[in-house]
Motif scaffolding. Structure first.
Motif, PDB file in Angstrom:
ATOM      1  N   ASN A 399       0.816  -1.221   0.000  1.00 12.89           N
ATOM      2  CA  ASN A 399       0.000   0.000   0.000  1.00 12.89           C
ATOM      3  C   ASN A 399       0.848   1.269   0.000  1.00 12.89           C
ATOM      4  OD1 ASN A 399      -2.355  -1.597   0.101  1.00 12.89           O
ATOM      5  ND2 ASN A 399      -2.279  -1.667   2.342  1.00 12.89           N
ATOM      6  N   GLY A 496      -2.065  -4.001   7.616  1.00 14.04           N
ATOM      7  CA  GLY A 496      -1.498  -3.573   6.343  1.00 14.04           C
ATOM      8  C   GLY A 496      -0.024  -3.861   6.227  1.00 14.04           C
ATOM      9  N   HIS A 499       0.915  -8.599   1.945  1.00 16.13           N
ATOM     10  CA  HIS A 499      -0.020  -8.671   0.829  1.00 16.13           C
ATOM     11  C   HIS A 499      -1.049  -9.778   1.026  1.00 16.13           C
ATOM     12  CE1 HIS A 499       3.663  -6.853  -1.103  1.00 16.13           C
ATOM     13  NE2 HIS A 499       2.734  -5.954  -1.328  1.00 16.13           N
ATOM     14  N   GLN A 643      -8.944  -5.372  -2.503  1.00 14.23           N
ATOM     15  CA  GLN A 643      -8.084  -4.470  -3.272  1.00 14.23           C
ATOM     16  C   GLN A 643      -6.826  -5.197  -3.751  1.00 14.23           C
ATOM     17  OE1 GLN A 643      -6.639  -1.134  -1.007  1.00 14.23           O
ATOM     18  NE2 GLN A 643      -5.694  -0.134  -2.765  1.00 14.23           N
ATOM     19  N   MET A 644      -6.224  -5.999  -2.848  1.00 13.82           N
ATOM     20  CA  MET A 644      -5.024  -6.732  -3.241  1.00 13.82           C
ATOM     21  C   MET A 644      -5.364  -7.834  -4.247  1.00 13.82           C
ATOM     22  SD  MET A 644      -1.828  -6.660  -2.991  1.00 13.82           S
ATOM     23  CE  MET A 644      -1.800  -5.429  -1.674  1.00 13.82           C
ATOM     24  N   SER A 647      -5.399  -6.531  -7.672  1.00 12.04           N
ATOM     25  CA  SER A 647      -4.216  -5.767  -8.088  1.00 12.04           C
ATOM     26  C   SER A 647      -3.351  -6.561  -9.059  1.00 12.04           C
ATOM     27  CB  SER A 647      -3.384  -5.371  -6.861  1.00 12.04           C
ATOM     28  OG  SER A 647      -2.747  -6.522  -6.311  1.00 12.04           O
TER      29      SER A 647
END
Length: 686
Positions: A399, A496, A499, A643-644, A647
């Motif tokens: 991030n 956070g 990953h 979100q990951m 990605s």
């Protein structure tokens, strides 16, 4: 020989200062003498003095294109509609009598003395002149010196080509040759003798031929140290293993002192009954330091040994053939010696801390300064109050920020350096660093590589090693992992700090893996849970299962010794759940409090005989030739934020889960079920 003790455990900066003072006094704190070597052999060497151009380059006006040489002033007025015609001539030295002479030239050819420009061949047209001779027509005027490399364009005679103390690169070799030099003066490469000691040591070659017996240790520190020395510009010589015998070690050091600039005496630097390094150094010269306040690398020895009359002995008495001693410009009476600790990590770090700066000095260089980054520490690091602590870490970019997590800290765990992305230096008296604090990471790899790294924190599984292998081969992506247990991985994901997290936590009420824990630890996140494998867990037992360990109830027997997993590991949660169903309390289980962090570490404890059994996966049993008593089939998932999951960084890993070659490789390991691989469960946050 009496048992050795540390003379003094001194701070790192004081140890370095004492060593430097002794080197200065003995004439060793300066670059080595120069030697003249062929330019073709000089790549990577260090210039001992400045190099000046003997000739200009080019040393004549040279054509930069294939075309025609002419006088630029003769082309004035040439246009597309009013081309000018030139007469082809053969004149070279004398000016031609023709009004517009032109002569063909190729790239690199010298220009005729009367010419000052070149027109490209594709910008010309051959014509027949009015007098019948061949000519060339051009349709544009040329400025003087167009497409000409003037004499000295690259370098001019007497110009500085390279300064002293410059590390030669391939392009530098071209500059040297181009300026008229066939040889170059460089600092002599430091000659370093590496002497491994220890009666328990055996070479890797002997192990490959004859196998290894209990109590034997493969000697590889000299391989590591020799490679370090070579990388740092030295000439290493690995000596045969010397047994733990004072006279034998003393003799080896004496012979090494004949033809080397530095001696690395490996092992025997601690305070054991067979640790002779300090006594040998003391008997042959000056023992400066015995014990430095660094971890790992605590029992470092620094000293100077006298060259003495034994330098007159013949080379035939030395077990290692060496060049003659005449390369040394002056026969110093002392040469430096470093007693390198025997633990592999300590040995490698001793090289970085004490050897590299000295070799750099001898070659007119500054000590190497690794690239550094600032990163957030994912978990607390405790450090001994009085020592500088060199902590190996894995690093990832998560991030938009760098995070770093400590990996195994044992001084004997060489693989921790293999897997480390860098080192965090914890200064003495700081007592460590807290989780969430910002630390400086001294990198072992380029920071740009970290952008191609997937950082996994959580439970250990052998499949992660296969993922790392396939990712490296297929996409160049790195997988860095830290084994902290399933719960630790979910906590790291919430913060956070990674990953993805590997997890296999069973909900005893529903029988479903991981989902309830994800909701508990990441309540406000949209999470995707991707199944990696199904796998069998069971007892890892010695071949033949000599104590007939069967079923979960075996953990409560008083005649067997367990090795457990660490608190927070999914395997530990599973064991506690099954023991609870049987009413077996932890205090009833012998060995319950002995913890390991991986399935392979549990298997190793059983193989070594320090435990009778432990809970783990079948692949770990197969790897170390143990028997396996199956108990339960479980699910191992990769947990990540949505979100990951969406990605680009994680895409190569997700693609692997649908790759048939990867599935085949996983299936080849016992106890794995790939039919569930790639299944996805979405867990929405509140």
């Amino acid at each position: 020989m009496k048992r050795n003790v540390y003379l003094e455990d001194i701070p790192l900066d004081e140890a370095q200062a004492a060593f430097q003072a002794a080197l200065q006094a003995a004439g060793w704190w300066q670059p080595l003498e120069a030697e003249e070597i062929p330019v073709a052999q000089a790549n990577g060497r260090i210039t001992a003095r400045a190099v000046w151009a003997k000739i200009s380059s080019p040393h004549y006006h040279a054509s930069a294109m294939d075309g025609y040489a002419l006088r630029a002033q003769d082309s004035e007025g040439a246009t597309e509609t009013q081309p000018l015609q030139f007469t082809l001539v053969e004149n070279w030295d004398t000016p031609p009598t023709e009004p517009r002479p032109i002569r063909p030239v190729n790239t690199g050819h010298p220009l005729p003395p009367w010419a000052n420009a070149v027109v490209m061949i594709e910008h010309t047209q051959q014509v027949e002149l009015a007098d019948g001779r061949s000519g060339i027509e051009i349709r544009a005027s040329l400025p003087p010196w167009q497409y000409v490399r003037p004499m000295g364009e690259d370098m001019v005679a007497t110009e500085l080509v390279l300064p002293a103390n410059h590390k030669l690169r391939p392009v530098d070799l071209g500059a040297l040759a181009g300026s008229g030099h066939a040889t170059v003066a460089v600092y002599r490469q430091p000659r370093v003798a590496i002497i491994p000691t220890g009666s328990e040591l055996v070479s890797a070659e002997k192990v490959a031929d004859n196998g290894i017996q209990p109590g034997q240790i493969i000697e590889y520190n000299s391989l590591v140290l020799a490679a370090q020395v070579a990388e740092w510009g030295g000439q290493p010589t690995r000596w045969p293993i010397v047994p733990d015998n004072f006279e034998a070690i003393q003799t080896a050091v004496r012979h090494a002192a004949q033809n080397n600039d530095l001696i690395l005496l490996n092992a025997g630097s601690s305070a054991g009954s067979e640790d002779y390094t300090a006594h040998v150094v003391q008997s042959l010269g000056q023992l400066l330091v015995h014990g430095v306040a660094v971890r790992p690398g605590h029992p470092v020895i620094l000293g100077m040994v006298e060259i003495g009359d034994w330098r007159l002995e013949t080379d035939a008495q030395s077990p290692i053939p060496n060049p003659s001693t005449t390369l040394r410009t002056s026969l110093q009476s002392l040469i430096p010696i470093v007693g390198v600790p025997g633990y592999p990590v300590s040995a490698a770090l001793t090289g970085e801390i004490f050897v590299e700066p000295l070799l750099a000095r001898w070659q007119g260089q500054r000590p190497f300064q690794p690239q550094t980054i600032q990163a957030m520490l994912t978990r607390k690091v405790n450090s001994h109050t009085g020592d500088d602590d060199f902590v190996r870490v894995a690093v990832g970019e998560v991030n938009g920020r760098f995070v770093t997590t400590p990996i195994s800290r044992g001084a004997g765990v060489i693989t921790s350096l293999v897997r480390a992305d860098g080192i965090v230096r914890i200064p003495r008296f700081s007592e460590g660093a807290d989780a969430g604090s910002e630390v400086t990471v001294h990198l072992y790899r380029d920071a740009r590589d970290l952008a191609q790294t997937i950082l996994a924190i959580g439970s250990h599984d052998l499949t992660l090693d296969l993922i790392a292998q396939f990712l490296a081969e297929r996409s160049g992506t790195r997988l860095a992992s830290a084994n902290v247990g399933s719960l630790g991985g979910l906590v790291a994901l919430r913060r956070g700090e990674c990953h993805l997290a590997g997890s296999h936590l069973l909900d005893p009420e529903t029988g479903i893996y991981n989902q309830s824990y994800v909701r508990r630890y990441l309540p406000n996140e949209d999470v995707v849970q991707v199944t990696l494998v199904g796998r069998e867990q069971g007892w890892l037992v010695p071949s033949g299962n000599p104590k007939n360990i069967q079923g979960w109830a075996a953990a409560g027997r008083d005649d067997v010794q367990l090795v457990n997993r660490q608190r927070g590991a999914g395997t530990r949660v599973l064991l506690d759940y099954e023991l609870g169903k049987l009413g077996i309390q932890p205090e009833q289980v012998r060995g319950y409090n002995r913890e390991e962090y991986t399935h392979l570490a549990v298997a190793a404890a059983v193989v070594s005989g320090t435990a009778d059994f432990g809970l783990g996966i079948q692949a770990a049993a197969r790897a170390l030739k143990l028997d396996f008593v199956p108990l339960v089939h479980e699910q191992y998932d990769l947990v990540m934020t949505r979100q990951m999951y969406e990605s680009d960084r994680i895409r190569p890993l997700l693609d692997l889960l649908h790759d048939e070659a990867f599935k085949t490789a996983v299936s080849a390991m016992p106890g794995y079920d790939v039919s569930v691989m790639g299944n996805v469960v979405e867990i929405n946050g509140r």
